[in-house]
Design an enzyme around this catalytic site. Structure first.
Site, PDB file in Angstrom:
ATOM      1  N   THR A 185      33.751  52.335  41.556  1.00  0.00           N
ATOM      2  CA  THR A 185      34.655  51.246  41.213  1.00  0.00           C
ATOM      3  C   THR A 185      33.956  49.921  41.456  1.00  0.00           C
ATOM      4  O   THR A 185      33.108  49.808  42.340  1.00  0.00           O
ATOM      5  CB  THR A 185      35.924  51.270  42.079  1.00  0.00           C
ATOM      6  OG1 THR A 185      35.517  51.113  43.442  1.00  0.00           O
ATOM      7  CG2 THR A 185      36.680  52.550  41.920  1.00  0.00           C
ATOM      8  N   GLU A 332      39.879  54.738  38.356  1.00  0.00           N
ATOM      9  CA  GLU A 332      40.547  55.850  39.039  1.00  0.00           C
ATOM     10  C   GLU A 332      41.442  56.674  38.109  1.00  0.00           C
ATOM     11  O   GLU A 332      41.896  57.747  38.476  1.00  0.00           O
ATOM     12  CB  GLU A 332      41.408  55.303  40.183  1.00  0.00           C
ATOM     13  CG  GLU A 332      40.640  54.850  41.406  1.00  0.00           C
ATOM     14  CD  GLU A 332      40.166  53.397  41.332  1.00  0.00           C
ATOM     15  OE1 GLU A 332      40.034  52.868  40.205  1.00  0.00           O
ATOM     16  OE2 GLU A 332      39.928  52.799  42.389  1.00  0.00           O
ATOM     17  N   LYS A 443      51.094  32.352  46.628  1.00  0.00           N
ATOM     18  CA  LYS A 443      52.335  32.208  47.386  1.00  0.00           C
ATOM     19  C   LYS A 443      52.535  30.746  47.751  1.00  0.00           C
ATOM     20  O   LYS A 443      51.862  30.204  48.609  1.00  0.00           O
ATOM     21  CB  LYS A 443      52.305  33.064  48.656  1.00  0.00           C
ATOM     22  CG  LYS A 443      53.684  33.128  49.301  1.00  0.00           C
ATOM     23  CD  LYS A 443      53.782  34.276  50.270  1.00  0.00           C
ATOM     24  CE  LYS A 443      55.247  34.584  50.534  1.00  0.00           C
ATOM     25  NZ  LYS A 443      55.431  35.622  51.522  1.00  0.00           N
TER      26      LYS A 443
HETATM   27  P1  AMP Z   1      38.520  48.758  36.897  1.00  0.00           P
HETATM   28  O1  AMP Z   1      38.642  49.972  37.720  1.00  0.00           O
HETATM   29  O2  AMP Z   1      37.275  47.991  37.138  1.00  0.00           O
HETATM   30  O3  AMP Z   1      38.683  49.075  35.459  1.00  0.00           O
HETATM   31  O4  AMP Z   1      39.708  47.753  37.301  1.00  0.00           O
HETATM   32  C1  AMP Z   1      41.050  48.147  37.272  1.00  0.00           C
HETATM   33  C2  AMP Z   1      41.953  46.946  37.321  1.00  0.00           C
HETATM   34  O5  AMP Z   1      41.780  46.114  36.189  1.00  0.00           O
HETATM   35  C3  AMP Z   1      43.433  47.271  37.318  1.00  0.00           C
HETATM   36  O6  AMP Z   1      43.912  47.648  38.584  1.00  0.00           O
HETATM   37  C4  AMP Z   1      44.038  45.952  36.821  1.00  0.00           C
HETATM   38  O7  AMP Z   1      44.183  45.024  37.864  1.00  0.00           O
HETATM   39  C5  AMP Z   1      42.989  45.434  35.878  1.00  0.00           C
HETATM   40  N1  AMP Z   1      43.395  45.722  34.488  1.00  0.00           N
HETATM   41  C6  AMP Z   1      42.984  46.708  33.693  1.00  0.00           C
HETATM   42  N2  AMP Z   1      43.567  46.639  32.481  1.00  0.00           N
HETATM   43  C7  AMP Z   1      44.399  45.578  32.500  1.00  0.00           C
HETATM   44  C8  AMP Z   1      45.302  44.978  31.559  1.00  0.00           C
HETATM   45  N3  AMP Z   1      45.451  45.442  30.334  1.00  0.00           N
HETATM   46  N4  AMP Z   1      46.005  43.901  31.971  1.00  0.00           N
HETATM   47  C9  AMP Z   1      45.862  43.398  33.204  1.00  0.00           C
HETATM   48  N5  AMP Z   1      45.029  43.905  34.131  1.00  0.00           N
HETATM   49  C10 AMP Z   1      44.301  44.989  33.790  1.00  0.00           C
END
Ligand code: AMP
Length: 536
Positions: A185, A332, A443
């Site tokens: 990640t 994940e 916040k």
């Molecule tokens: P990653 O594992 O690097 O793909 O990151 C995952 C995170 O990316 C998620 O928990 C979200 O916070 C963000 N994310 C992924 N897709 C979206 C989306 N369509 N809109 C907003 N946030 C997203």
């Protein structure tokens, strides 16, 4: 009562055997050191068999790890097939991590062999290579290579001759839960965490992406995965394409608007996927006359994911005659978890609203928004942390220190729920709308402000190209929003007025910083951690 059906393990062998048998003549355009080359799946599989033979010759045994350090190229795709197709585990190293993080993930995964793109040799050779790596194989143009890197023997991809290629069917796991790949990640705190995909999870997720109401990837498509092949298996697009028999176009390093337009036109691309910035840049280049919109005429659907897609971007793509598909995912979750296709019976307004949401869960997944340990009502207004469970969601992180990830999961109702760290609402129809990452919410005076909502509004201003909103400490209000924007011919007062017409006054940022570019993370998302460091 026991069923009488065959307990055939699900796995990538089904994807590879099917593609090689049925789609051998299908053309594919694969970028690489020598520029894009047109070949066929038949030829690709022949090359994958040669590479698999070489991996066997190196003495690797089932379950051993093979890493890649590469952009979206032909050789990377060969590894996608040859490695899990030989019972080995593919670790796709994120090429944008720091040298220390790269060394950490390689050692943590226990990689024995690494395949490296010659164009990335300067970055790769600077990594202090852990002792587990025995072989570094380099493909592409490079004049000179050392004999060794750390303890590893360095060789060229083209070196061996006389190594017999792999024969017969591809590796069939005895247990479908055997590992097929590892992705780390791109977390913003601590060391990257290892998500180990199984043959079963990758197969199920790829199959789901071929559903008519998900990405609808089919034999009629030409798929161009722009999202890096080191980011959650390129959102599983390569495996879904091989399974469906869709043709593939790999752009290599050419992900700038002009490069992509060329790729799309040359390959007749119908489907692609990337983070919002990539598509926003492409739309801007069309607007500026730098890219001919005719180059995009074959494109039917573009997936926008990884960060929130703004309504502006969705409508700009629609104006180009392209259907935008907003999707939410996480490494994940293999990674696609939610897809924002409108419901069948939707009126126009509902359809538009659902398309800009993060979407409904993919088949097989279950979700809930949880506030103070209690599921929030599905009323489109109550907020809670998104928790998700299903057969292609992680149950644990590989090799995590005892207790380090205990707070990432919750047991409830006989299910194991992944805590996503995303704050969302869920409406009556099951559409999820992301309010913010927990750590990005602002916040102010005891009230929450969504940075994502402010960014969305800012992007609706015609002069704004990029916007990131972060919280900065404030002696009176605890925190206040600060907007970092890329814009031309507009000042802070004008943007403040623009926002004040759309959100409550107290939510309007006090400070605006105008920059040439908003910094991005290793996978192309707004780097808010860095922004907080710079402006807090
Ligand atoms: P990653 O594992 O690097 O793909 O990151 C995952 C995170 O990316 C998620 O928990 C979200 O916070 C963000 N994310 C992924 N897709 C979206 C989306 N369509 N809109 C907003 N946030 C997203």
């Amino acid at each position: 009562m026991r069923a009488v059906m065959q307990p055939e393990p699900l796995g990538l062998h089904q994807v590879f055997d099917r593609c090689e048998t049925l789609f051998a003549d299908r053309p594919v355009v694969l970028g690489g050191a020598a520029g894009p080359t047109t070949t066929t799946y038949g030829e690709l599989f022949a090359q994958a068999r040669a590479f698999a033979g070489r991996l066997t010759e190196l003495g690797l045994r089932a379950g051993d790890r093979v890493a890649t350090f590469a952009p979206n190229t032909r050789e990377h795709l060969l590894a996608y097939v040859a490695v899990p197709g030989s019972g080995l585990v593919l670790h796709t190293v994120n090429i944008r991590l720091s040298g220390k993080e790269i060394a950490y993930t390689v050692e943590h995964a226990g990689d024995r062999v690494v395949l490296v793109d010659a164009a990335l040799w300067p970055e790769w050779s600077a990594v202090a290579l852990p002792a587990c790596v025995e072989h570094v194989i380099v493909y592409g143009d490079i004049a000179e290579l050392p004999e060794r890197h750390g303890n590893a023997v360095v060789s060229r991809f083209t070196d061996p001759s006389g190594v017999p290629p792999r024969e017969g069917p591809w590796y069939r796991p005895a247990d479908e839960n055997e590992a097929s790949g590892i992705c780390y990640t791109s977390g913003t705190t601590g060391w990257p965490k290892a998500v180990v995909y199984s043959h079963r999870s990758v197969y199920l997720h790829a199959l789901t992406l071929c559903g008519a109401d998900t990405f609808a990837i089919s034999e009629h498509d030409v798929v161009c995965p722009v999202v890096p092949m080191f980011h959650a298996n390129s959102w599983n697009l390569p495996y879904a394409s091989l399974l469906a028999g869709a043709s593939l176009v790999l752009p290599a390093q050419r992900t700038d608007p002009a490069g992509l337009a060329e790729c799309f036109a040359a390959g007749g691309v119908t489907f692609s996927a990337a983070v919002p910035t990539v598509w926003a840049n492409l739309v801007a280049a069309v607007g500026a006359g730098e890219v001919d919109p005719n180059a995009l005429s074959s494109v039917q659907r573009l997936v926008i994911g990884g960060s929130a897609a703004s309504e502006t971007l969705l409508s700009e793509l629609a104006e180009l005659g392209i259907e935008p598909v907003h999707a939410w995912g996480m490494t994940e979750c293999s990674p696609v978890g939610l897809i924002a296709n409108p419901p069948a019976d939707a009126e126009a307004a509902v359809a538009a609203a659902s398309k800009s949401s993060q979407g409904r869960p993919m088949p097989g997944l279950d979700l809930r928004a949880v506030e103070d340990g209690v599921p929030a009502p599905r009323d489109g207004a109550s907020i809670g942390e998104l928790q998700i469970s299903g057969p292609y969601v992680v149950a644990d992180y590989y090799g995590a220190e005892a207790g380090a990830v205990a707070d990432k999961f919750v047991e409830h109702g006989g299910k194991r729920w992944l805590r996503t760290g995303d704050v969302v609402t869920v409406d009556e129809r099951g559409y999820v709308r992301l309010v913010d990452r927990t750590k990005d919410l602002v916040k102010s005076g005891g009230e929450w402000i969504s940075s994502v909502a402010l960014e969305n509004h800012l992007l609706a201003h015609p002069a704004v190209q990029e916007a990131a909103v972060i919280a900065v400490p404030d002696p009176k209000w605890e925190e206040r929003p600060l907007a970092v924007v890329v814009a031309r011919d507009v000042d802070a007062a004008q943007l403040r007025d623009f926002l004040a017409a759309r959100v409550p006054r107290w939510q309007v940022p006090d400070r605006f910083e105008f920059v040439a570019e908003v910094p991005k993370t290793s996978v192309g998302k707004l780097d808010k951690k860095r922004l907080r460091g710079e402006y807090a």
